[in-house]
Design a protein around this motif. Structure first.
Motif, short mmCIF file in Angstrom:
data_model
loop_
_atom_site.label_atom_id
_atom_site.label_comp_id
_atom_site.label_asym_id
_atom_site.label_seq_id
_atom_site.Cartn_x
_atom_site.Cartn_y
_atom_site.Cartn_z
N GLU A 41 0.82 -1.21 0.00
CA GLU A 41 0.00 0.00 0.00
C GLU A 41 0.86 1.27 0.00
O GLU A 41 0.53 2.25 -0.68
CB GLU A 41 -0.93 0.01 1.21
N LEU A 42 1.97 1.24 0.74
CA LEU A 42 2.83 2.42 0.79
C LEU A 42 3.48 2.68 -0.57
O LEU A 42 3.51 3.82 -1.05
CB LEU A 42 3.91 2.27 1.86
N LEU A 43 3.98 1.63 -1.21
CA LEU A 43 4.61 1.82 -2.51
C LEU A 43 3.59 2.30 -3.55
O LEU A 43 3.91 3.13 -4.41
CB LEU A 43 5.28 0.53 -2.97
N GLU A 44 2.38 1.81 -3.46
CA GLU A 44 1.32 2.28 -4.35
C GLU A 44 1.03 3.76 -4.10
O GLU A 44 0.82 4.54 -5.04
CB GLU A 44 0.06 1.44 -4.16
N LEU A 45 1.03 4.16 -2.83
CA LEU A 45 0.80 5.57 -2.50
C LEU A 45 1.91 6.44 -3.10
O LEU A 45 1.62 7.51 -3.67
CB LEU A 45 0.75 5.74 -0.98
N LEU A 46 3.15 6.00 -2.99
CA LEU A 46 4.26 6.78 -3.55
C LEU A 46 4.14 6.89 -5.06
O LEU A 46 4.35 7.96 -5.64
CB LEU A 46 5.59 6.15 -3.16
#
Length: 278
Positions: A41-46
């Protein structure tokens, strides 16, 4: 919790992520990655915000292409050119030194990036007493003939380099032997020479990662689980340290650091970093 004056995470323009114990955990053989909570989820947010990131492991079992594929199998998206391993740093270091011939103690992930870059690579236990440098990486097949080959080259003046000197790394089985660290210690004991580390926290390692990101040091967040690696690299280079407790080190380990070496953020895991950035 914050350990020292913490900058705004949303002011960061690029991210360097450790792999083992930070984004994911592998099995004891360093295969079969399983993402840790919040990683995907964090990498998708970035990506949705157009913020670049690289992953950087001190592991050398895999080439960058193989690392990218292994992480991709776990849903962790990273292009091969943004999957950094110490041999990629060694290529730059050895070119700057004018080295031509390298004696390697390591698997394909160690020697192949050097060979692809045009260096003459000799793989121990074959001897290369005239080598410009000895380079140590992931090499579980290590034996006494390898120790002999490496020592003879160093006695003849070869530079001595290693991917890492850490004794162990995080996996799903807890502590997993850091083979390159053990081999480096063995060779150092015979030659009385200290190896130069080309992986984290070396300045050259940060410089190459930052160049890929295209971001000023003060706008780079380095996220990792090791006080002496990612956290130290951040402090040495003016970046922001975000430490997580999902590897082998916990909150108390980071809290015991000197004031000027504590992470800017000491978090339970990537999932907490995700919440702070939302």
């Amino acid at each position: 919790m914050t350990e020292v004056k913490a900058p705004d995470l949303n002011a960061m323009r690029g991210f360097i992520f450790d792999v083992d114990g930070t984004l994911a955990l592998a099995d004891r053989g360093l295969n079969g990655y399983a993402p840790l909570p919040g990683s995907l989820e964090l990498l998708e947010l970035l990506r949705s915000r157009g913020l670049p990131y690289v992953v950087f492991t001190n592991g050398s079992l895999k080439t960058p292409v193989q690392l990218s594929q292994a992480l991709g199998n776990a849903g962790i998206e990273v292009a091969p050119e943004r999957a950094l391993t110490p041999p990629a740093i060694a290529v730059s270091v050895f070119r700057n030194k004018g080295y031509k011939k390298i004696l390697v103690l390591g698997a394909e992930g160690v020697w192949k990036p050097l060979a692809d870059a045009g260096f003459e690579v000799v793989c121990a236990p074959e001897r290369a007493d005239d080598a410009d440098a000895v380079f140590i990486g992931w090499y579980p097949e290590f034996g006494l003939p390898d120790l002999d080959a490496a020592s003879r080259a160093i006695w003849q003046g070869a530079g001595f380099y290693t991917v890492s000197t850490v004794p162990y790394i995080a996996s799903r089985d807890g502590r997993t032997l850091g083979i390159s660290g053990a081999l480096t210690a063995a060779i150092s004991s015979v030659t009385d020479k200290e190896a130069i580390v080309v992986g984290k926290p070396a300045a050259e390692a940060f410089a190459i990662a930052r160049e890929i990101l295209g971001v000023a040091p003060e706008h780079v967040a380095i996220v990792g689980d090791d006080p002496a690696l990612e956290n130290e690299m951040a402090h040495l280079n003016g970046a922001i340290s975000v430490s997580v407790h999902t590897g082998l080190y916990k909150a108390n380990d980071f809290a015991r650091l000197p004031d000027n070496r504590r992470p800017h953020y000491s978090l339970s895991g990537i999932d907490q970093l995700l919440e702070l950035m939302r």
